[in-house]
Each structure stands twice: as C-alpha cells, then as structure tokens.
Design a protein around this motif. Structure first.
Motif, PDB file in Angstrom:
ATOM      1  N   SER A  40     -10.943   1.107  -0.669  1.00 54.11           N
ATOM      2  CA  SER A  40     -10.457  -0.021  -1.415  1.00 54.11           C
ATOM      3  C   SER A  40     -11.315  -0.361  -2.599  1.00 54.11           C
ATOM      4  O   SER A  40     -11.020  -1.454  -3.611  1.00 54.11           O
ATOM      5  CB  SER A  40     -10.418  -1.350  -0.712  1.00 54.11           C
ATOM      6  OG  SER A  40     -11.414  -1.964  -0.380  1.00 54.11           O
ATOM      7  N   LYS A  56      -3.411  -3.584  -0.922  1.00 52.75           N
ATOM      8  CA  LYS A  56      -2.680  -3.745   0.264  1.00 52.75           C
ATOM      9  C   LYS A  56      -1.802  -2.309   0.602  1.00 52.75           C
ATOM     10  O   LYS A  56      -1.561  -2.035   1.916  1.00 52.75           O
ATOM     11  CB  LYS A  56      -1.476  -4.935  -0.282  1.00 52.75           C
ATOM     12  CG  LYS A  56      -0.460  -4.970   0.998  1.00 52.75           C
ATOM     13  CD  LYS A  56       0.387  -6.234   0.148  1.00 52.75           C
ATOM     14  CE  LYS A  56       1.370  -6.500   1.313  1.00 52.75           C
ATOM     15  NZ  LYS A  56       2.551  -7.500   0.755  1.00 52.75           N
ATOM     16  N   LEU A  57      -1.398  -1.614  -0.384  1.00 55.88           N
ATOM     17  CA  LEU A  57      -0.923  -0.504  -0.137  1.00 55.88           C
ATOM     18  C   LEU A  57      -1.909   0.672   0.665  1.00 55.88           C
ATOM     19  O   LEU A  57      -1.270   1.277   1.484  1.00 55.88           O
ATOM     20  CB  LEU A  57      -0.284   0.266  -1.491  1.00 55.88           C
ATOM     21  CG  LEU A  57       0.669   1.587  -1.378  1.00 55.88           C
ATOM     22  CD1 LEU A  57       1.754   1.517  -0.582  1.00 55.88           C
ATOM     23  CD2 LEU A  57       1.026   2.270  -2.770  1.00 55.88           C
ATOM     24  N   PHE A 110      -4.077   0.044   2.575  1.00 51.88           N
ATOM     25  CA  PHE A 110      -4.384  -0.247   4.143  1.00 51.88           C
ATOM     26  C   PHE A 110      -3.160  -0.136   4.744  1.00 51.88           C
ATOM     27  O   PHE A 110      -3.222   0.350   6.199  1.00 51.88           O
ATOM     28  CB  PHE A 110      -4.804  -1.725   4.402  1.00 51.88           C
ATOM     29  CG  PHE A 110      -6.395  -1.595   4.084  1.00 51.88           C
ATOM     30  CD1 PHE A 110      -7.129  -1.468   5.177  1.00 51.88           C
ATOM     31  CD2 PHE A 110      -6.887  -2.020   2.668  1.00 51.88           C
ATOM     32  CE1 PHE A 110      -8.599  -1.749   4.809  1.00 51.88           C
ATOM     33  CE2 PHE A 110      -8.101  -2.180   2.537  1.00 51.88           C
ATOM     34  CZ  PHE A 110      -9.341  -1.911   3.652  1.00 51.88           C
ATOM     35  N   LYS A 111      -1.974  -0.237   4.271  1.00 49.71           N
ATOM     36  CA  LYS A 111      -0.773   0.212   4.935  1.00 49.71           C
ATOM     37  C   LYS A 111      -0.487   1.585   5.172  1.00 49.71           C
ATOM     38  O   LYS A 111      -0.170   1.909   6.416  1.00 49.71           O
ATOM     39  CB  LYS A 111       0.449  -0.361   3.931  1.00 49.71           C
ATOM     40  CG  LYS A 111       1.919   0.092   4.596  1.00 49.71           C
ATOM     41  CD  LYS A 111       3.045  -0.472   3.758  1.00 49.71           C
ATOM     42  CE  LYS A 111       4.090  -0.092   3.886  1.00 49.71           C
ATOM     43  NZ  LYS A 111       4.397   1.344   4.100  1.00 49.71           N
ATOM     44  N   ILE A 112      -1.043   2.536   4.163  1.00 49.23           N
ATOM     45  CA  ILE A 112      -1.079   3.950   4.374  1.00 49.23           C
ATOM     46  C   ILE A 112      -2.055   4.253   5.575  1.00 49.23           C
ATOM     47  O   ILE A 112      -1.825   5.235   6.419  1.00 49.23           O
ATOM     48  CB  ILE A 112      -1.388   4.675   3.169  1.00 49.23           C
ATOM     49  CG1 ILE A 112      -0.035   4.456   2.300  1.00 49.23           C
ATOM     50  CG2 ILE A 112      -1.222   6.335   3.358  1.00 49.23           C
ATOM     51  CD1 ILE A 112      -0.094   4.973   0.803  1.00 49.23           C
ATOM     52  N   ARG A 132      -2.803   2.617   8.266  1.00 51.45           N
ATOM     53  CA  ARG A 132      -2.231   2.471   9.201  1.00 51.45           C
ATOM     54  C   ARG A 132      -1.251   3.402   9.450  1.00 51.45           C
ATOM     55  O   ARG A 132      -0.982   4.058  10.897  1.00 51.45           O
ATOM     56  CB  ARG A 132      -1.528   0.967   9.368  1.00 51.45           C
ATOM     57  CG  ARG A 132      -2.056  -0.180   9.447  1.00 51.45           C
ATOM     58  CD  ARG A 132      -1.112  -1.397   9.593  1.00 51.45           C
ATOM     59  NE  ARG A 132      -1.941  -2.508   9.464  1.00 51.45           N
ATOM     60  CZ  ARG A 132      -2.359  -3.369  10.680  1.00 51.45           C
ATOM     61  NH1 ARG A 132      -1.784  -2.502  11.897  1.00 51.45           N
ATOM     62  NH2 ARG A 132      -2.755  -4.481  10.675  1.00 51.45           N
ATOM     63  N   GLU A 133      -0.452   3.811   8.711  1.00 48.95           N
ATOM     64  CA  GLU A 133       0.586   5.009   8.836  1.00 48.95           C
ATOM     65  C   GLU A 133      -0.296   6.055   9.244  1.00 48.95           C
ATOM     66  O   GLU A 133       0.472   6.952  10.296  1.00 48.95           O
ATOM     67  CB  GLU A 133       1.639   5.237   7.690  1.00 48.95           C
ATOM     68  CG  GLU A 133       2.176   4.118   7.308  1.00 48.95           C
ATOM     69  CD  GLU A 133       2.991   4.377   6.033  1.00 48.95           C
ATOM     70  OE1 GLU A 133       2.894   5.405   5.499  1.00 48.95           O
ATOM     71  OE2 GLU A 133       3.653   3.159   5.568  1.00 48.95           O
ATOM     72  N   LYS A 177      -9.764  -7.092   5.378  1.00 51.98           N
ATOM     73  CA  LYS A 177      -8.880  -5.942   5.342  1.00 51.98           C
ATOM     74  C   LYS A 177      -9.055  -4.855   6.431  1.00 51.98           C
ATOM     75  O   LYS A 177      -8.243  -4.674   7.363  1.00 51.98           O
ATOM     76  CB  LYS A 177      -8.532  -5.328   4.053  1.00 51.98           C
ATOM     77  CG  LYS A 177      -7.802  -6.078   3.209  1.00 51.98           C
ATOM     78  CD  LYS A 177      -6.222  -6.038   3.504  1.00 51.98           C
ATOM     79  CE  LYS A 177      -5.485  -6.626   2.087  1.00 51.98           C
ATOM     80  NZ  LYS A 177      -4.224  -6.714   2.803  1.00 51.98           N
ATOM     81  N   ILE A 234      -7.033  -4.135  10.580  1.00 51.11           N
ATOM     82  CA  ILE A 234      -6.357  -3.130  10.997  1.00 51.11           C
ATOM     83  C   ILE A 234      -6.914  -2.284  12.172  1.00 51.11           C
ATOM     84  O   ILE A 234      -6.563  -1.454  12.672  1.00 51.11           O
ATOM     85  CB  ILE A 234      -5.963  -2.072   9.892  1.00 51.11           C
ATOM     86  CG1 ILE A 234      -7.185  -1.575   9.316  1.00 51.11           C
ATOM     87  CG2 ILE A 234      -5.240  -2.530   8.931  1.00 51.11           C
ATOM     88  CD1 ILE A 234      -6.957  -0.157   8.259  1.00 51.11           C
TER      89      ILE A 234
END
Length: 247
Positions: free
Chosen positions: A166, A175-176, A178-180, A182-183, A200, A204
């Motif tokens: 980040s 934000k994007l 950290f979402k990825i 997770r994926e 952040k 996760i």
C-alpha cells in the motif's frame, strides 16, 4: 501439523549491522500473516532472506520442512515462493505484458500453465488487460502495484511475499489492493504481508508479528494485536484508538 513456511533463529548481518537477531516465525497453509514494524526494523530483510537474496549468518528458512539456505533464488521461485517487492520495481521500458511474462520465467516450458496464470492475473486485475501493451513506466502508482503483484503471481506460487503493497497509494487504491489480497488468499495462496498500514494489515490477517530493530517483540492472533494498547499507540495512533472506542 508442520508449518508451510518456517523461519527459525534467523540472523542476517550486513557488515557490522545485525539486521535480524535470531528471529523465528511461521506461515501455515492458507493463512495471511502480517509482519509490522517501523522503517529499519528488518521487515524487507526478512522477505529477502526467505527469497534467497541475502544469505543468513545463522538459522534457516524451511519450506515444507526443507531447508532453503543453499537453494538459489530462482529455484526458490520454482518451489513456490514468489515476492512482490517494496517500491514495485516494474521494468519501466517494457510493456505490462512483457513484465508479466518475466514473472513466468521459471515456467516458460509450461505454456498452458503460463497462459492460465496470465488469465488469472487479468481476472484479478482487469485494468492490466486494458494496459497490456502500455509501457509500465507510464502506469499510475496503483497500477504499477497491481502489475508487481500480478508479475509475482505468474509463477503460480504457493506463498506470496508482499512488501509494503500500500506504500504511496491513494486511499482508493489501498482499499482495492487489500480487497485483491483477500481474493488471492481465497484462491489458495498463503501470504506473508509486510505492511506499515497496521490497521489494514491486521484487518485481513490471521496472525501477526511485530518486528522491532531485528527482534520480534510481540506475536499472536491479529485480533489480539488490534486490541493491544501498545500496538494501538505505536502503530495505529491516538486518532485510530479514539475512533475504535467511539465507533
């Protein structure tokens, strides 16, 4: 059950400087484990040691119980450990697709697997499809971070080492990203995450370690670290602590 990745009593010395002072940690299959710490704590050195880029003075890194000390970096990649470095380090004069292809250099004889990995990367990072023929040096910081992560995924790793993903990014991109992360983890990749954004990272991660001047000072479940007042004051800040209590 033995850890997928374990670091045992690892010492790294640069000249007269002892960067890591005999630290131990573990990453289990399917986990996200974060390593927190200030600049100069030894976080990047830890990842470089796991990748085989810096030799240990003593101690060892194990993958599935196999010591990696004498394994060259390219074979560590073949064995399933890949790194997205701090600062992204994309090849600015190469296109996005050329950068991705470099990430698959250990698998060039497996063309079908490389094509599948590229498709997976493009699914995770759709913007890279649009930018595939664009020079990487012309991408935004957030797009370069996506490219660096995508390049690391091209070797189909079992373990992804992420160094400050980040850093320097806008809140929207943070934000994007950290979402990825997770994926990627949900797809079966275990992740060792070095990150200064403690809020952040702990949001996760399954577990965490705090590294201070080459020594692990605290470790435990991410939820425990989030609730630790010393961690809050040192890494989340007074404002974050206030928001936590008033939320």
């Amino acid at each position: 059950m033995a850890a997928l990745l374990s670091v045992e009593n690892l010492r790294i010395v640069y000249g007269a400087v002892e960067a890591l002072k005999g630290i131990s940690l573990a990453l289990n299959q399917g986990e996200i484990v974060t390593v927190l710490g200030a600049n100069g704590a030894g976080k990047s050195t830890l990842l470089r040691a796991i990748s085989g880029l810096v030799p240990p003075e003593s101690g060892a890194v194990y993958l599935d119980g196999e010591a990696l000390n004498a394994v060259p970096p390219y074979d560590i990649v073949r064995k399933g450990i890949s790194q997205s470095p701090e600062g992204r380090r994309v090849f600015a004069t190469l296109t996005v697709e050329e950068n991705l292809n470099l990430g698959a250099y250990t698998r060039q004889t497996h063309k079908k697997e490389v094509a599948e990995a590229r498709a997976r990367v493009f699914e995770l990072f759709p913007i890279l499809v649009q930018r595939r023929n664009q020079l990487s040096g012309t991408l935004s910081g957030g797009e370069q971070q996506m490219l660096a992560m995508g390049r690391a995924l091209m070797s189909n790793p079992r373990i992804l080492l992420l160094d400050e993903p980040s850093l320097g990014l806008s809140p929207l991109f943070v934000k994007l990203i950290f979402k990825i992360i997770r994926e990627i983890n949900a797809q079966g990749v275990s992740i060792l995450l070095v990150e200064q954004n403690a809020r952040k990272a702990l949001g996760i991660a399954n577990r965490g370690y705090v590294l201070e001047t080459g020594v692990i000072s605290v470790s435990g479940p991410a939820s425990d670290l989030r609730d630790d007042k010393k961690i809050q004051e040192a890494y989340l800040g007074g404002a974050a602590l206030k928001r936590k209590h008033t939320a």
